[in-house]
Design a protein around this motif. Structure first.
Motif, PDB file in Angstrom:
ATOM      1  N   GLU A 112       0.328  -1.149   0.342  1.00  0.00           N
ATOM      2  CA  GLU A 112       0.009  -0.143  -0.573  1.00  0.00           C
ATOM      3  C   GLU A 112       1.120   1.617   0.036  1.00  0.00           C
ATOM      4  O   GLU A 112       0.354   2.327  -0.494  1.00  0.00           O
ATOM      5  N   ASP A 113       2.014   1.017   0.792  1.00  0.00           N
ATOM      6  CA  ASP A 113       2.496   2.514   0.633  1.00  0.00           C
ATOM      7  C   ASP A 113       3.127   2.701  -0.490  1.00  0.00           C
ATOM      8  O   ASP A 113       3.243   3.806  -0.805  1.00  0.00           O
ATOM      9  N   LEU A 114       3.643   1.195  -1.062  1.00  0.00           N
ATOM     10  CA  LEU A 114       4.800   1.459  -2.547  1.00  0.00           C
ATOM     11  C   LEU A 114       3.629   2.394  -3.411  1.00  0.00           C
ATOM     12  O   LEU A 114       3.564   3.524  -4.935  1.00  0.00           O
ATOM     13  N   PHE A 115       2.101   2.027  -3.691  1.00  0.00           N
ATOM     14  CA  PHE A 115       0.878   1.909  -4.467  1.00  0.00           C
ATOM     15  C   PHE A 115       0.967   3.473  -4.564  1.00  0.00           C
ATOM     16  O   PHE A 115       0.075   4.484  -5.391  1.00  0.00           O
ATOM     17  N   ILE A 116       0.638   3.878  -3.330  1.00  0.00           N
ATOM     18  CA  ILE A 116       0.563   5.663  -2.454  1.00  0.00           C
ATOM     19  C   ILE A 116       1.494   6.087  -3.203  1.00  0.00           C
ATOM     20  O   ILE A 116       0.278   7.556  -3.948  1.00  0.00           O
ATOM     21  N   GLU A 117       2.781   5.724  -2.718  1.00  0.00           N
ATOM     22  CA  GLU A 117       3.572   6.734  -3.679  1.00  0.00           C
ATOM     23  C   GLU A 117       3.790   6.876  -5.437  1.00  0.00           C
ATOM     24  O   GLU A 117       3.821   7.968  -5.872  1.00  0.00           O
ATOM     25  N   ILE A 118       3.429   5.493  -6.020  1.00  0.00           N
ATOM     26  CA  ILE A 118       3.213   6.245  -7.661  1.00  0.00           C
ATOM     27  C   ILE A 118       1.777   6.546  -8.012  1.00  0.00           C
ATOM     28  O   ILE A 118       2.380   6.914  -8.724  1.00  0.00           O
ATOM     29  N   ALA A 119       0.425   6.385  -7.189  1.00  0.00           N
ATOM     30  CA  ALA A 119      -0.302   6.899  -7.704  1.00  0.00           C
ATOM     31  C   ALA A 119      -0.119   8.618  -7.463  1.00  0.00           C
ATOM     32  O   ALA A 119      -1.249   9.263  -8.032  1.00  0.00           O
ATOM     33  N   GLY A 120       0.590   9.222  -6.521  1.00  0.00           N
ATOM     34  CA  GLY A 120       0.898  10.208  -6.385  1.00  0.00           C
ATOM     35  C   GLY A 120       2.286  10.503  -7.168  1.00  0.00           C
ATOM     36  O   GLY A 120       2.205  11.951  -7.033  1.00  0.00           O
ATOM     37  N   LEU A 121       2.463  10.209  -7.697  1.00  0.00           N
ATOM     38  CA  LEU A 121       3.563  10.950  -8.746  1.00  0.00           C
ATOM     39  C   LEU A 121       2.879  12.300  -9.717  1.00  0.00           C
ATOM     40  O   LEU A 121       3.789  13.213  -9.726  1.00  0.00           O
ATOM     41  N   SER A 122       2.247  11.533 -10.527  1.00  0.00           N
ATOM     42  CA  SER A 122       1.666  12.405 -11.161  1.00  0.00           C
ATOM     43  C   SER A 122       1.050  13.433 -10.328  1.00  0.00           C
ATOM     44  O   SER A 122       0.294  14.643 -10.728  1.00  0.00           O
ATOM     45  N   TYR A 123       0.357  13.817  -9.458  1.00  0.00           N
ATOM     46  CA  TYR A 123       0.154  14.405  -8.401  1.00  0.00           C
ATOM     47  C   TYR A 123       0.968  16.025  -7.859  1.00  0.00           C
ATOM     48  O   TYR A 123       0.399  16.326  -7.001  1.00  0.00           O
ATOM     49  N   SER A 124       2.077  15.714  -7.986  1.00  0.00           N
ATOM     50  CA  SER A 124       3.324  16.002  -7.188  1.00  0.00           C
ATOM     51  C   SER A 124       3.439  18.148  -7.542  1.00  0.00           C
ATOM     52  O   SER A 124       3.806  17.994  -8.802  1.00  0.00           O
ATOM     53  N   GLY A 125       3.113  18.038  -7.200  1.00  0.00           N
ATOM     54  CA  GLY A 125       3.087  19.939  -7.097  1.00  0.00           C
ATOM     55  C   GLY A 125       2.118  20.191  -8.399  1.00  0.00           C
ATOM     56  O   GLY A 125       1.572  21.480  -8.246  1.00  0.00           O
ATOM     57  N   ASP A 126       0.823  19.491  -8.295  1.00  0.00           N
ATOM     58  CA  ASP A 126      -0.272  20.304  -9.103  1.00  0.00           C
ATOM     59  C   ASP A 126      -1.398  20.545  -8.447  1.00  0.00           C
ATOM     60  O   ASP A 126      -1.495  20.395  -7.663  1.00  0.00           O
TER      61      ASP A 126
ATOM     62  N   ILE B 259      -8.413   6.684  -4.091  1.00  0.00           N
ATOM     63  CA  ILE B 259      -7.385   5.947  -5.593  1.00  0.00           C
ATOM     64  C   ILE B 259      -6.896   4.755  -5.109  1.00  0.00           C
ATOM     65  O   ILE B 259      -7.515   3.032  -5.716  1.00  0.00           O
ATOM     66  N   VAL B 260      -6.117   4.903  -4.328  1.00  0.00           N
ATOM     67  CA  VAL B 260      -5.282   3.414  -4.198  1.00  0.00           C
ATOM     68  C   VAL B 260      -6.089   2.728  -2.850  1.00  0.00           C
ATOM     69  O   VAL B 260      -6.503   1.160  -3.421  1.00  0.00           O
ATOM     70  N   LYS B 261      -6.647   3.115  -1.357  1.00  0.00           N
ATOM     71  CA  LYS B 261      -7.106   1.621  -0.849  1.00  0.00           C
ATOM     72  C   LYS B 261      -8.130   0.758  -1.753  1.00  0.00           C
ATOM     73  O   LYS B 261      -7.946  -0.541  -1.525  1.00  0.00           O
ATOM     74  N   PRO B 262      -9.411   0.810  -1.842  1.00  0.00           N
ATOM     75  CA  PRO B 262     -10.372  -0.020  -2.892  1.00  0.00           C
ATOM     76  C   PRO B 262      -9.700  -0.663  -4.236  1.00  0.00           C
ATOM     77  O   PRO B 262     -11.134  -1.669  -4.920  1.00  0.00           O
ATOM     78  N   ASN B 263      -8.714  -0.273  -4.402  1.00  0.00           N
ATOM     79  CA  ASN B 263      -8.098  -0.783  -5.934  1.00  0.00           C
ATOM     80  C   ASN B 263      -6.701  -1.062  -5.487  1.00  0.00           C
ATOM     81  O   ASN B 263      -5.764  -1.129  -6.650  1.00  0.00           O
ATOM     82  N   ILE B 264      -6.327  -2.159  -4.534  1.00  0.00           N
ATOM     83  CA  ILE B 264      -5.227  -2.416  -4.389  1.00  0.00           C
ATOM     84  C   ILE B 264      -4.638  -3.815  -4.964  1.00  0.00           C
ATOM     85  O   ILE B 264      -4.374  -3.515  -5.375  1.00  0.00           O
ATOM     86  N   ALA B 265      -6.215  -4.519  -5.406  1.00  0.00           N
ATOM     87  CA  ALA B 265      -5.667  -5.867  -6.244  1.00  0.00           C
ATOM     88  C   ALA B 265      -5.976  -5.140  -7.652  1.00  0.00           C
ATOM     89  O   ALA B 265      -4.972  -6.245  -8.550  1.00  0.00           O
ATOM     90  N   HIS B 266      -6.738  -3.957  -8.276  1.00  0.00           N
ATOM     91  CA  HIS B 266      -6.164  -3.309  -9.198  1.00  0.00           C
ATOM     92  C   HIS B 266      -4.329  -3.255  -9.766  1.00  0.00           C
ATOM     93  O   HIS B 266      -3.489  -3.643 -10.356  1.00  0.00           O
ATOM     94  N   PHE B 267      -4.191  -2.402  -8.190  1.00  0.00           N
ATOM     95  CA  PHE B 267      -2.535  -2.019  -8.537  1.00  0.00           C
ATOM     96  C   PHE B 267      -1.559  -3.625  -8.727  1.00  0.00           C
ATOM     97  O   PHE B 267      -0.230  -3.362  -9.053  1.00  0.00           O
TER      98      PHE B 267
END
Length: 337
Positions: free
Chosen positions: A175-189, A204-212
């Motif tokens: 979950e830590d990894l997927f949160i970092e990945i999902a947040g990459l394109s929001y850095s500074g947005d 985005i991440v919590k309900p979709n761990i299986a998809h990540f």
């Protein structure tokens, strides 16, 4: 290939696609209308469907789409497909969005991007805009057999893992990894300050761990720098300066250049490799990478949002912005005791 898992057999998506010209190298649906999200975006059934259409020849595609879907476009349609393509390619993040369109009984938004510009973004993170969307679970509705595009899609996912590794500690959860990945394109947005729910990445991440996991599992298992304990959902990575240098050297070119710009003192003019070697030995390596990401995303998101006022038209832009602000307000109310 990791993206194979995300091919969609959804009839609803294909029916919507049938309303548009067929010459697409890639078409995908994304966002809360496709994958369930927590928080104020949880109404999946009635949520807006977001699409991106990738086309080899934007002028020809817009020409056909103007004939079929004239009403989708703002006042810019009167200038014709060449002007629309020029605005698409040369301003913002290389995407032309038509918003708030009713199609097959669903409200949709669709963006058009040229295949060459998408490939550049996937490989180099010039804007990290569409590339950022493709780092999260999406539904691929159509994709041609282009090996160049497929290779770029895979490279984008591997780059996302590498960037996330550099911002994480030695041991962490999936979950830590997927949160970092999902947040990459929001850095500074800037939209994360005005218009988006602040807990968007978690939602985005919590309900979709299986998809990540489906998207990134094979990449993690094949990566020589990580120990992936799938049963426990834990990972361990090499945080030595040597390990971090190896990771930094494989980052997309634009991110490397931004890191070099941040760290290179005036007048020094060090080459990128020398700067990355220094950063690899810096205890704040992860923070430097995050600053580099922000330097890509912030201007890109501002330019693209400004362009959206013209491509959507003033009336639609006001409605769309109001929907975003309403969603942010709902998220704030949920957190208020």
């Amino acid at each position: 290939m990791a993206l194979q898992a995300l091919r969609s057999s959804g009839v609803a998506f294909r029916k919507i696609l049938s309303h548009f010209p067929e010459e697409l190298s890639l078409a995908f649906a994304y966002g809360s209308g496709v994958y369930r999200q927590a928080g104020p975006s949880s109404d999946q059934k009635n949520g807006m469907l977001d699409f991106v259409f990738t086309v080899d020849d934007p002028v020809a595609w817009h020409s056909k789409n103007l004939k079929r879907n004239w009403s989708h476009y703002s006042f810019l349609k009167v200038f014709g497909p060449k002007m629309i393509t020029s605005i698409q390619n040369n301003y913002g993040a290389g995407v032309y969005y038509n918003s708030l369109i009713m199609c097959d009984g669903r409200l949709i938004k669709y963006g058009v991007i040229s295949t060459s510009i998408l490939i550049e973004d996937l490989l180099n993170w010039n804007n990290l805009y569409v590339a950022g969307r493709l780092q999260k679970p999406v539904k691929i509705v159509a994709m041609n057999e282009s090996p160049t595009l497929r290779s770029a899609l895979d490279k984008n996912l591997k780059s996302a893992v590498t960037a996330a590794f550099l911002m994480l500690p030695e041991s962490f959860s999936e979950e830590d990894l997927f949160i970092e990945i999902a947040g990459l394109s929001y850095s500074g947005d800037f939209r994360m300050v005005v218009g988006e729910d602040k807990t968007k990445v978690l939602n985005i991440v919590k309900p979709n761990i299986a998809h990540f996991r489906e998207l990134y599992g094979s990449i993690l298992q094949e990566n020589p720098q990580v120990v992936y304990k799938t049963q426990q959902g834990r990972l361990e990575i090499d945080k030595s300066p040597e390990g971090q240098f190896t990771q930094l050297m494989t980052l997309p070119k634009t991110l490397q250049q931004q890191i070099n710009h941040i760290m290179d003192p005036p007048g020094k003019n060090r080459d990128v490799e020398e700067t990355l070697f220094q950063v690899a030995h810096d205890p704040d390596c992860g923070d430097v990478v995050r600053l580099g990401l922000s330097a890509i995303v912030r201007p890109s998101s501002i330019r693209q949002s400004t362009k959206g006022i013209f491509t959507a038209g003033m009336k639609k832009s006001v409605v769309y912005s109001s929907l975003k602000l309403h969603k942010m307000w709902k998220g704030w109310l949920r957190k208020t005791p």
